[in-house]
Enzyme design. Structure first.
Site, PDB file in Angstrom:
ATOM      1  N   GLY A   1       0.818  -1.209   0.000  1.00 23.65           N
ATOM      2  CA  GLY A   1       0.000   0.000   0.000  1.00 23.65           C
ATOM      3  C   GLY A   1       0.852   1.259   0.000  1.00 23.65           C
ATOM      4  O   GLY A   1       0.362   2.348  -0.268  1.00 23.65           O
ATOM      5  N   GLY A   2       2.126   1.110   0.332  1.00 23.94           N
ATOM      6  CA  GLY A   2       3.078   2.219   0.210  1.00 23.94           C
ATOM      7  C   GLY A   2       2.815   3.367   1.167  1.00 23.94           C
ATOM      8  O   GLY A   2       2.160   3.205   2.213  1.00 23.94           O
TER       9      GLY A   2
ATOM     10  N   CYS B   1       0.940   5.893   0.779  1.00 23.65           N
ATOM     11  CA  CYS B   1      -0.475   6.265   0.845  1.00 23.65           C
ATOM     12  C   CYS B   1      -1.177   5.501   1.970  1.00 23.65           C
ATOM     13  O   CYS B   1      -1.822   6.104   2.831  1.00 23.65           O
ATOM     14  CB  CYS B   1      -1.135   5.973  -0.496  1.00 23.65           C
ATOM     15  SG  CYS B   1      -2.878   6.326  -0.518  1.00 23.65           S
TER      16      CYS B   1
ATOM     17  N   GLY C   1       5.648  24.818   6.235  1.00 25.80           N
ATOM     18  CA  GLY C   1       5.131  24.354   4.953  1.00 25.80           C
ATOM     19  C   GLY C   1       3.613  24.379   4.938  1.00 25.80           C
ATOM     20  O   GLY C   1       2.979  23.671   5.717  1.00 25.80           O
TER      21      GLY C   1
ATOM     22  N   GLU D   1       4.520  29.536   5.877  1.00 23.77           N
ATOM     23  CA  GLU D   1       4.667  29.234   4.445  1.00 23.77           C
ATOM     24  C   GLU D   1       5.512  30.338   3.801  1.00 23.77           C
ATOM     25  O   GLU D   1       5.243  31.517   3.981  1.00 23.77           O
ATOM     26  CB  GLU D   1       3.276  29.150   3.795  1.00 23.77           C
ATOM     27  CG  GLU D   1       3.261  29.137   2.278  1.00 23.77           C
ATOM     28  CD  GLU D   1       4.083  28.004   1.653  1.00 23.77           C
ATOM     29  OE1 GLU D   1       3.919  26.847   2.052  1.00 23.77           O
ATOM     30  OE2 GLU D   1       4.913  28.307   0.763  1.00 23.77           O
TER      31      GLU D   1
ATOM     32  N   GLY E   1       7.707  19.280   1.390  1.00 24.52           N
ATOM     33  CA  GLY E   1       7.732  18.572   0.109  1.00 24.52           C
ATOM     34  C   GLY E   1       8.346  17.196   0.239  1.00 24.52           C
ATOM     35  O   GLY E   1       8.549  16.682   1.345  1.00 24.52           O
TER      36      GLY E   1
ATOM     37  N   HIS F   1     -32.039  19.158  -5.845  1.00 18.63           N
ATOM     38  CA  HIS F   1     -32.143  20.122  -4.747  1.00 18.63           C
ATOM     39  C   HIS F   1     -32.598  19.407  -3.475  1.00 18.63           C
ATOM     40  O   HIS F   1     -33.443  18.526  -3.562  1.00 18.63           O
ATOM     41  CB  HIS F   1     -33.155  21.203  -5.120  1.00 18.63           C
ATOM     42  CG  HIS F   1     -33.315  22.231  -4.050  1.00 18.63           C
ATOM     43  ND1 HIS F   1     -32.361  23.193  -3.801  1.00 18.63           N
ATOM     44  CD2 HIS F   1     -34.314  22.412  -3.146  1.00 18.63           C
ATOM     45  CE1 HIS F   1     -32.766  23.948  -2.791  1.00 18.63           C
ATOM     46  NE2 HIS F   1     -33.951  23.500  -2.376  1.00 18.63           N
TER      47      HIS F   1
HETATM   48  P1  FAD Z   1       4.685   5.094  -2.473  1.00 18.84           P
HETATM   49  O1  FAD Z   1       3.297   5.066  -1.979  1.00 18.84           O
HETATM   50  O2  FAD Z   1       5.688   5.911  -1.744  1.00 18.84           O
HETATM   51  O3  FAD Z   1       5.157   3.575  -2.550  1.00 18.84           O
HETATM   52  C1  FAD Z   1       6.446   3.234  -2.875  1.00 18.84           C
HETATM   53  C2  FAD Z   1       6.775   1.910  -2.240  1.00 18.84           C
HETATM   54  O4  FAD Z   1       8.034   1.459  -2.728  1.00 18.84           O
HETATM   55  C3  FAD Z   1       6.918   1.986  -0.730  1.00 18.84           C
HETATM   56  O5  FAD Z   1       6.050   1.066  -0.127  1.00 18.84           O
HETATM   57  C4  FAD Z   1       8.374   1.638  -0.463  1.00 18.84           C
HETATM   58  O6  FAD Z   1       8.557   0.886   0.721  1.00 18.84           O
HETATM   59  C5  FAD Z   1       8.721   0.809  -1.689  1.00 18.84           C
HETATM   60  N1  FAD Z   1      10.149   0.821  -2.017  1.00 18.84           N
HETATM   61  C6  FAD Z   1      10.949   1.902  -2.205  1.00 18.84           C
HETATM   62  N2  FAD Z   1      12.186   1.515  -2.530  1.00 18.84           N
HETATM   63  C7  FAD Z   1      12.189   0.163  -2.548  1.00 18.84           C
HETATM   64  C8  FAD Z   1      13.189  -0.818  -2.807  1.00 18.84           C
HETATM   65  N3  FAD Z   1      14.427  -0.482  -3.130  1.00 18.84           N
HETATM   66  N4  FAD Z   1      12.839  -2.105  -2.737  1.00 18.84           N
HETATM   67  C9  FAD Z   1      11.574  -2.475  -2.414  1.00 18.84           C
HETATM   68  N5  FAD Z   1      10.597  -1.594  -2.153  1.00 18.84           N
HETATM   69  C10 FAD Z   1      10.891  -0.283  -2.224  1.00 18.84           C
HETATM   70  N6  FAD Z   1      -2.261  11.414  -1.981  1.00 18.84           N
HETATM   71  C11 FAD Z   1      -3.564  11.465  -2.334  1.00 18.84           C
HETATM   72  O7  FAD Z   1      -3.894  11.241  -3.493  1.00 18.84           O
HETATM   73  N7  FAD Z   1      -4.528  11.762  -1.397  1.00 18.84           N
HETATM   74  C12 FAD Z   1      -4.214  12.028  -0.109  1.00 18.84           C
HETATM   75  O8  FAD Z   1      -5.109  12.289   0.700  1.00 18.84           O
HETATM   76  C13 FAD Z   1      -2.857  11.979   0.280  1.00 18.84           C
HETATM   77  N8  FAD Z   1      -2.502  12.225   1.566  1.00 18.84           N
HETATM   78  C14 FAD Z   1      -1.188  12.160   1.910  1.00 18.84           C
HETATM   79  C15 FAD Z   1      -0.840  12.443   3.229  1.00 18.84           C
HETATM   80  C16 FAD Z   1       0.491  12.404   3.615  1.00 18.84           C
HETATM   81  C17 FAD Z   1       0.853  12.705   5.042  1.00 18.84           C
HETATM   82  C18 FAD Z   1       1.487  12.050   2.661  1.00 18.84           C
HETATM   83  C19 FAD Z   1       2.934  11.977   3.058  1.00 18.84           C
HETATM   84  C20 FAD Z   1       1.149  11.777   1.344  1.00 18.84           C
HETATM   85  C21 FAD Z   1      -0.188  11.837   0.957  1.00 18.84           C
HETATM   86  N9  FAD Z   1      -0.575  11.587  -0.358  1.00 18.84           N
HETATM   87  C22 FAD Z   1      -1.885  11.655  -0.711  1.00 18.84           C
HETATM   88  C23 FAD Z   1       0.414  11.251  -1.404  1.00 18.84           C
HETATM   89  C24 FAD Z   1       0.419   9.752  -1.670  1.00 18.84           C
HETATM   90  O9  FAD Z   1       0.694   9.069  -0.475  1.00 18.84           O
HETATM   91  C25 FAD Z   1       1.483   9.430  -2.724  1.00 18.84           C
HETATM   92  O10 FAD Z   1       1.266  10.228  -3.859  1.00 18.84           O
HETATM   93  C26 FAD Z   1       1.413   7.973  -3.127  1.00 18.84           C
HETATM   94  O11 FAD Z   1       1.619   7.131  -2.023  1.00 18.84           O
HETATM   95  C27 FAD Z   1       2.460   7.669  -4.211  1.00 18.84           C
HETATM   96  O12 FAD Z   1       2.395   6.318  -4.563  1.00 18.84           O
HETATM   97  P2  FAD Z   1       3.668   5.549  -5.136  1.00 18.84           P
HETATM   98  O13 FAD Z   1       3.214   4.161  -5.370  1.00 18.84           O
HETATM   99  O14 FAD Z   1       4.242   6.309  -6.244  1.00 18.84           O
HETATM  100  O15 FAD Z   1       4.756   5.587  -3.968  1.00 18.84           O
END
Ligand code: FAD
Length: 478
Positions: A39-40, A42, A178, A201, A274, A444
């Site tokens: 799920g990363g 997010c 920020g 900011e 950022g 409405h």
């Molecule tokens: P990520 O979600 O960062 O996933 C990348 C994955 O790769 C991670 O699980 C990591 O562990 C894995 N990884 C990295 N390197 C390696 C490696 N070498 N080997 C194996 N695994 C690896 N976005 C929205 O759209 N709505 C929101 O409400 C929102 N709220 C947010 C709130 C916060 C506090 C934050 C920080 C972000 C928020 N975001 C939101 C942004 C959103 O979380 C990201 O845009 C999204 O998670 C990006 O997805 P991704 O798959 O590109 O990367």
């Protein structure tokens, strides 16, 4: 011997796991490597835990309104341990769901840290310390992003968004550096939980990527909620005396209109300035790619044949749904089903009170690109549904091309903006005009009526605004 797959996906966030699911459903053999939770960012440290905490804040805010509604409630207190459990529950549930979906689709999930050896060749350090080798025709890099540090905070125990979401405590005074979406959302959470919050900011307004009127209106609203907002100010120096909180020395940011140095005391400092690409140790150089954000074309192709990238790591639109859309497009193109993702039409939402949501061009951007624009606004103070809900703040602003009346951008600051924006996203994707929207009868009493009225207002014909108040370019929602 190396295990073989058609596509190796590195990263199990919204870009990687969604791309893996799509590729598997198209019949590809997919291996996905993830070093942390599925799920990363997010799911584990972003969208979902922050919204779970915002839900707590929303409930506390509702408590404050009960008296106005005629409901008397007794004293309440915060049980932080239970708040953390509430935050963790959806994370656990959804992570299990992602794992089940990947399993059902036949995606091989490998837990470990991926290191690139060559295009199509990946070594994975497994948790037990052994190494696995994978070979694939395609490699999709979806490693995401990490919080960006602030040099002025180097060496001090400042929080980043990961730490703030962990909710270690509710500090009495919290300084948030920020004023982007993460800063204002987390600032709103901590303010509702009881912190005295100041958001700093450097640019002249909050949410600098949003339409100017939205950032200014949000600042006013936050201030009414007791959150101090300092725009045009940047952190020059941070003192962190042992055990005595922090002293922030702020100075006017370059180009700021006015103001002098400001001294601000805080018990905690949250840095939300950022993100940076998560590529350290990945081995991009071995593929011939420069360290940093990974450049891609519209089908997710990098400069190296067979190597694709999607999501935050491309530095294009740092949002979960954009990451998923990019991931899907990349694998579909690789597997012979190309589609275009309109990254310029990705809706963006900030979950404050009221919420902020937008799609398409801001008024400033449209003008800068040479459009002769027509602007319409409709305030929620004139909406029946908003009045019934006691949510009279905010507005819908539409930006259209004067010649064709085609919509170029829609900006909502108001209740449920994150839901309302999707009608606008569809309208922009379909190339609809002001009258297409206005002639679509809106039920409405709903907040959606405000979109139709804003389109009418752009023509100077809004029905629920006093006559002679056209929402033309000269007007203002502020
Ligand atoms: P990520 O979600 O960062 O996933 C990348 C994955 O790769 C991670 O699980 C990591 O562990 C894995 N990884 C990295 N390197 C390696 C490696 N070498 N080997 C194996 N695994 C690896 N976005 C929205 O759209 N709505 C929101 O409400 C929102 N709220 C947010 C709130 C916060 C506090 C934050 C920080 C972000 C928020 N975001 C939101 C942004 C959103 O979380 C990201 O845009 C999204 O998670 C990006 O997805 P991704 O798959 O590109 O990367």
């Amino acid at each position: 011997m190396a295990a073989r797959a058609d596509i190796i996906v590195v990263g199990g966030g919204p870009a990687g796991y969604v791309a893996a699911l799509r590729a598997a459903r198209l019949g590809a053999r997919v291996a996905l490597v993830e070093r942390d939770g599925l799920g990363g960012t997010c799911l584990q440290r972003g969208c979902i835990p922050s919204k779970a905490l915002l839900e707590v804040a929303r409930a506390l805010r509702a408590l404050g309104r009960f008296r106005e509604m005629g409901v008397r409630v007794g004293a309440w207190e915060l049980d932080l341990e239970q708040v953390r459990r509430w935050r963790d529950r959806p994370v656990r549930l959804l992570a299990r769901g992602v794992e089940a979906l990947l399993g059902a689709a036949g995606v091989e999930v490998i837990r470990g840290e991926a290191r690139l050896e060559a295009p199509g060749r990946v070594a994975v350090r497994l948790p037990e310390g052994e190494e696995a080798r994978l070979e694939g025709r395609w490699l999709l890099l979806a490693t995401g992003s990490l919080p960006a540090p602030l040099p002025a905070c180097a060496g001090a125990a400042c929080w980043d968004s990961d730490r703030a979401l962990a909710l270690p405590e509710v500090p009495s005074r919290l300084a948030v550096i920020g004023g982007g979406p993460v800063g204002v959302e987390l600032g709103s959470v901590y303010a509702a939980l009881g912190s005295r919050v100041t958001v700093v900011e450097a640019l002249p307004r909050l949410l600098p990527r949003e339409d100017a009127e939205v950032g200014v209106a949000l600042a006013r609203s936050l201030e009414r909620q007791g959150i101090a907002v300092l725009t045009g100010a940047r952190l020059a120096r941070l003192e962190a005396p042992q055990g005595a909180g922090f002293v922030l020395h702020l100075e006017p940011a370059p180009g700021a209109a006015a103001g002098g140095p400001v001294r601000l005391e805080a018990d905690r400092v949250l840095v939300a300035v950022g993100r940076r690409p998560a590529v350290a140790g990945l081995g991009l150089a071995r593929l011939g790619l420069p360290e940093g954000w990974i450049e891609v074309d519209d089908e997710g192709r990098t400069a190296v044949p067979g190597v694709l990238a999607a999501g935050d790591v491309t530095g294009r639109v740092l949002l979960a749904h954009a990451a998923s859309a990019q991931g899907i497009a990349a694998v579909e193109a690789a597997l012979g089903h190309p589609r275009t993702v309109r990254l310029d039409l990705i809706p963006s939402c900030t979950f404050t009170w009221p919420e902020v949501a937008s799609v398409g061009l801001t008024e400033e951007a449209a003008r800068a690109r040479g459009w002769d624009v027509l602007v319409g606004r409709f305030p929620f103070s004139a909406s029946g549904r908003a009045a019934a809900a006691g949510e009279r703040e905010g507005f819908v602003k539409v930006v259209a091309d004067r010649g064709t009346r085609r919509l170029l951008g829609v900006h909502i600051f108001g209740p449920d903006a994150s839901t309302l924006i999707h009608e606008a996203a569809l309208a922009l994707a379909a190339g609809l005009t002001l009258s297409d929207v206005e002639r679509t009868v809106h039920a409405h009493p709903t907040l959606s009526e405000a979109f139709g009225e804003a389109c009418l207002a752009a023509e100077g014909r809004a029905l629920h605004l006093p006559a002679g108040r056209p929402g033309d370019a000269g007007g203002s929602a502020l």
